[in-house]
Every structure is written in structure tokens, then in C-alpha cells.
Design a protein around this motif. Structure first.
Motif, PDB file in Angstrom:
ATOM      1  N   GLY A 125       0.755  -1.288  -0.085  1.00 12.22           N
ATOM      2  CA  GLY A 125       0.058   0.050  -0.185  1.00 12.22           C
ATOM      3  C   GLY A 125       0.932   1.303   0.041  1.00 12.22           C
ATOM      4  N   THR A 126       0.032   2.331   0.579  1.00 12.15           N
ATOM      5  CA  THR A 126       0.956   3.633   0.426  1.00 12.15           C
ATOM      6  C   THR A 126       2.306   3.660   1.200  1.00 12.15           C
ATOM      7  OG1 THR A 126      -1.256   4.853   0.408  1.00 12.15           O
ATOM      8  CG2 THR A 126       0.623   6.077   1.017  1.00 12.15           C
ATOM      9  N   CYS A 127       2.342   2.881   2.137  1.00  7.35           N
ATOM     10  CA  CYS A 127       3.645   2.881   2.925  1.00  7.35           C
ATOM     11  C   CYS A 127       4.630   1.667   2.564  1.00  7.35           C
ATOM     12  CB  CYS A 127       3.538   2.673   4.340  1.00  7.35           C
ATOM     13  SG  CYS A 127       2.242   3.830   5.242  1.00  7.35           S
ATOM     14  N   GLY A 128       4.318   1.353   1.344  1.00 11.27           N
ATOM     15  CA  GLY A 128       5.135   0.210   0.699  1.00 11.27           C
ATOM     16  C   GLY A 128       4.812  -1.243   1.063  1.00 11.27           C
ATOM     17  N   ASN A 129       5.630  -2.633   0.831  1.00  9.30           N
ATOM     18  CA  ASN A 129       5.385  -3.478   0.951  1.00  9.30           C
ATOM     19  C   ASN A 129       5.898  -4.401   2.087  1.00  9.30           C
ATOM     20  OD1 ASN A 129       7.978  -3.913   0.028  1.00  9.30           O
ATOM     21  ND2 ASN A 129       7.336  -4.614  -2.021  1.00  9.30           N
ATOM     22  N   PHE A 130       6.838  -3.588   2.908  1.00 17.52           N
ATOM     23  CA  PHE A 130       7.191  -4.051   3.956  1.00 17.52           C
ATOM     24  C   PHE A 130       8.206  -5.294   3.920  1.00 17.52           C
ATOM     25  CE2 PHE A 130       5.940  -4.173   9.000  1.00 17.52           C
ATOM     26  CZ  PHE A 130       7.094  -3.789   9.336  1.00 17.52           C
ATOM     27  N   ASN A 131       9.065  -5.100   2.718  1.00 12.12           N
ATOM     28  CA  ASN A 131       9.844  -6.346   2.476  1.00 12.12           C
ATOM     29  C   ASN A 131      11.497  -5.851   2.684  1.00 12.12           C
ATOM     30  OD1 ASN A 131      10.540  -4.466   0.421  1.00 12.12           O
ATOM     31  ND2 ASN A 131      10.347  -6.069  -1.132  1.00 12.12           N
ATOM     32  N   GLY A 132      11.868  -4.957   3.496  1.00 10.73           N
ATOM     33  CA  GLY A 132      12.904  -4.463   3.882  1.00 10.73           C
ATOM     34  C   GLY A 132      13.854  -3.534   2.618  1.00 10.73           C
ATOM     35  N   ASN A 133      13.065  -3.509   1.538  1.00  7.54           N
ATOM     36  CA  ASN A 133      13.819  -3.043   0.146  1.00  7.54           C
ATOM     37  C   ASN A 133      13.047  -1.791  -0.061  1.00  7.54           C
ATOM     38  OD1 ASN A 133      15.011  -2.243  -2.290  1.00  7.54           O
ATOM     39  ND2 ASN A 133      14.223  -4.075  -3.322  1.00  7.54           N
ATOM     40  N   GLN A 140       5.682   5.062  -8.297  1.00  4.13           N
ATOM     41  CA  GLN A 140       5.412   4.094  -9.494  1.00  4.13           C
ATOM     42  C   GLN A 140       5.382   2.676  -9.171  1.00  4.13           C
ATOM     43  OE1 GLN A 140       4.600   5.749 -12.347  1.00  4.13           O
ATOM     44  NE2 GLN A 140       4.429   3.622 -12.980  1.00  4.13           N
ATOM     45  N   ALA A 141       6.362   2.197  -8.428  1.00  2.00           N
ATOM     46  CA  ALA A 141       6.408   0.774  -8.002  1.00  2.00           C
ATOM     47  C   ALA A 141       5.198   0.098  -7.356  1.00  2.00           C
ATOM     48  CB  ALA A 141       7.762   0.535  -7.419  1.00  2.00           C
ATOM     49  N   ILE A 142       4.800   1.142  -6.504  1.00  2.00           N
ATOM     50  CA  ILE A 142       3.244   0.778  -5.784  1.00  2.00           C
ATOM     51  C   ILE A 142       2.117   0.538  -6.685  1.00  2.00           C
ATOM     52  CG2 ILE A 142       1.633   1.473  -3.937  1.00  2.00           C
ATOM     53  CD1 ILE A 142       4.099   2.426  -2.266  1.00  2.00           C
ATOM     54  N   PHE A 143       2.278   1.703  -7.700  1.00  2.00           N
ATOM     55  CA  PHE A 143       1.039   1.700  -8.626  1.00  2.00           C
ATOM     56  C   PHE A 143       1.255   0.550  -9.724  1.00  2.00           C
ATOM     57  CE2 PHE A 143       0.290   6.801  -8.723  1.00  2.00           C
ATOM     58  CZ  PHE A 143      -0.321   6.596  -7.623  1.00  2.00           C
ATOM     59  N   GLU A 144       2.433   0.141  -9.906  1.00  2.00           N
ATOM     60  CA  GLU A 144       2.593  -0.926 -10.863  1.00  2.00           C
ATOM     61  C   GLU A 144       2.359  -2.231 -10.227  1.00  2.00           C
ATOM     62  OE1 GLU A 144       6.859  -0.873 -12.129  1.00  2.00           O
ATOM     63  OE2 GLU A 144       6.282   0.900 -13.086  1.00  2.00           O
ATOM     64  N   ARG A 145       2.269  -2.241  -8.857  1.00  2.00           N
ATOM     65  CA  ARG A 145       1.908  -3.650  -7.982  1.00  2.00           C
ATOM     66  C   ARG A 145       0.498  -3.670  -7.695  1.00  2.00           C
ATOM     67  NH1 ARG A 145       6.652  -2.294  -4.956  1.00  2.00           N
ATOM     68  NH2 ARG A 145       5.028  -1.444  -3.304  1.00  2.00           N
ATOM     69  N   ILE A 146       0.163  -2.886  -7.111  1.00  2.24           N
ATOM     70  CA  ILE A 146      -1.418  -2.654  -6.941  1.00  2.24           C
ATOM     71  C   ILE A 146      -2.306  -2.010  -7.768  1.00  2.24           C
ATOM     72  CG2 ILE A 146      -0.581  -3.558  -4.585  1.00  2.24           C
ATOM     73  CD1 ILE A 146      -1.602  -0.582  -3.819  1.00  2.24           C
ATOM     74  N   GLY A 147      -1.730  -0.990  -8.523  1.00  6.19           N
ATOM     75  CA  GLY A 147      -2.758  -0.268  -9.397  1.00  6.19           C
ATOM     76  C   GLY A 147      -3.056   1.208  -8.797  1.00  6.19           C
ATOM     77  N   VAL A 148      -3.550   2.060  -9.395  1.00  4.17           N
ATOM     78  CA  VAL A 148      -4.096   3.257  -8.943  1.00  4.17           C
ATOM     79  C   VAL A 148      -5.389   3.108  -8.201  1.00  4.17           C
ATOM     80  CG1 VAL A 148      -4.384   5.653  -9.092  1.00  4.17           C
ATOM     81  CG2 VAL A 148      -2.597   4.696 -10.428  1.00  4.17           C
ATOM     82  N   ARG A 149      -5.544   3.336  -7.036  1.00  2.00           N
ATOM     83  CA  ARG A 149      -6.816   2.999  -6.648  1.00  2.00           C
ATOM     84  C   ARG A 149      -7.598   4.340  -5.875  1.00  2.00           C
ATOM     85  NH1 ARG A 149      -5.680  -2.462  -2.681  1.00  2.00           N
ATOM     86  NH2 ARG A 149      -4.958  -3.668  -4.353  1.00  2.00           N
ATOM     87  N   ILE A 150      -8.664   4.511  -6.581  1.00  2.00           N
ATOM     88  CA  ILE A 150      -9.444   5.747  -5.951  1.00  2.00           C
ATOM     89  C   ILE A 150     -10.582   5.251  -5.467  1.00  2.00           C
ATOM     90  CG2 ILE A 150     -10.747   7.827  -7.108  1.00  2.00           C
ATOM     91  CD1 ILE A 150      -7.548   7.911  -7.554  1.00  2.00           C
ATOM     92  N   GLY A 151     -10.911   5.910  -4.034  1.00  2.00           N
ATOM     93  CA  GLY A 151     -12.182   5.382  -3.512  1.00  2.00           C
ATOM     94  C   GLY A 151     -13.413   6.150  -3.745  1.00  2.00           C
ATOM     95  N   GLN A 152     -14.556   5.520  -3.461  1.00  2.00           N
ATOM     96  CA  GLN A 152     -15.860   6.213  -3.774  1.00  2.00           C
ATOM     97  C   GLN A 152     -16.091   7.159  -2.467  1.00  2.00           C
ATOM     98  OE1 GLN A 152     -17.377   6.065  -6.753  1.00  2.00           O
ATOM     99  NE2 GLN A 152     -15.691   4.960  -7.628  1.00  2.00           N
TER     100      GLN A 152
END
Length: 152
Positions: A125-133, A140-152
Motif C-alpha cells: 500500500g501507500t507505505c510500501g510492501n514491508f519487505n525491507g527494500n 510508481q512501483a506501488i502503482f505497478e504492483r497494486i494499481g492506482v486506487r481511487i475510493g468512492q
């Protein structure tokens, strides 16, 4: 998902249109499907602490729901000393699974501090993936993994 911590981000006149946290919501099976929301303190920005859509903790105190203890007070180390002159409105959430979320509610935005261990099966999510890297936690990397999410 068992654990959901979501933020709403909006620009303000003070951030010259850059995003600031305007609401945080916590939900999921780990708190028995309750939804806890915290908003900035000014009425124009909501001004509430909500559990399942109902205002709670309208003044300093404690509240418990779904295995979570909420404490609303003025105690805590600030994430930014620039805010030290402002009244402190801090929500401490002691959540199941050893998750601690501290929400600093200011007039028109929130600051957040999350303390937790990596979740089984991972997280992202917004804070990253917590993998230590940290290099794969760019926007950009977060958007590539989970997409751009816009809530309703």
C-alpha cells in the motif's frame, strides 16, 4: 482482507494543492469487521472519531470495540516539531495482532504513525510492501504492483 488500513488524501490551501491525509479508516476481520475512522478536528473536515459511522470519543477518553482499545488524549511524541505549538488531539489505537496506529488529528489534516510486524502473506500500500527494500516502495512501483486506487 484481514487487515485494512486506508487513507484519504486531498490537497489543502496550506499544502498548495499537494496531498495531505484527510481521513484514515481501519477495518477488516481482525477487528470483527468494525470500521474505525479518524478525521481532522475542524468541523469542515469532519471533526470526528467514528466507529461504524457513529461518533465516539467526542472528548478525551477511551473506547473499546472489536478487540481494539482507542485512547483519545493529548499525550505523545509528535512526528513533526513544527506542530508543537498546536493543541494535541491524538488517537492511540491498540489493535489486534500487535498493530499500533497513532493518529495526530490537526485542524485540516492528519499525521499517522504505524507500528506493526509484517503480516503473514505480506502486505502492500501507500507505505510500501514491508519487505525491507525501500527501492521498490516508490509511488510508481506501488502503482505497478497494486494499481492506482481511487475510493468512492
Amino acid at each position: 482482507d484481514a487487515v485494512k488500513i486506508q487513507g484519504r488524501f486531498m490537497g489543502t490551501k496550506y499544502t498548495f494543492g499537494l496531498a495531505a491525509t484527510q481521513k484514515v479508516a481501519v477495518g477488516g476481520r481482525f477487528i470483527q469487521d468494525h470500521i474505525i475512522e479518524v478525521e481532522p478536528v475542524e468541523d469542515a473536515f469532519g471533526g470526528s472519531i467514528l466507529v461504524d459511522g457513529v461518533p465516539v470519543l467526542t472528548q478525551y477518553g477511551t473506547y473499546s470495540v472489536g478487540g481494539t482499545n482507542l485512547t483519545y488524549d493529548g499525550n505523545g511524541q509528535l512526528p513533526d516539531e513544527a506542530a508543537s505549538q498546536l493543541a494535541k488531539n491524538i488517537v492511540h489505537m491498540q489493535l489486534p495482532n500487535g498493530i499500533m496506529l497513532t493518529v495526530y488529528s490537526w485542524g485540516n489534516y492528519l499525521d499517522l504513525r504505524t507500528q506493526m510486524r509484517p503480516l503473514p502473506g505480506g502486505q502492500d500500500g501507500t507505505c510500501g510492501n514491508f519487505n525491507g527494500n525501500a527501492s521498490d516502495d516508490t509511488t510508481q512501483a506501488i502503482f505497478e504492483r497494486i494499481g492506482v486506487r481511487i475510493g468512492q
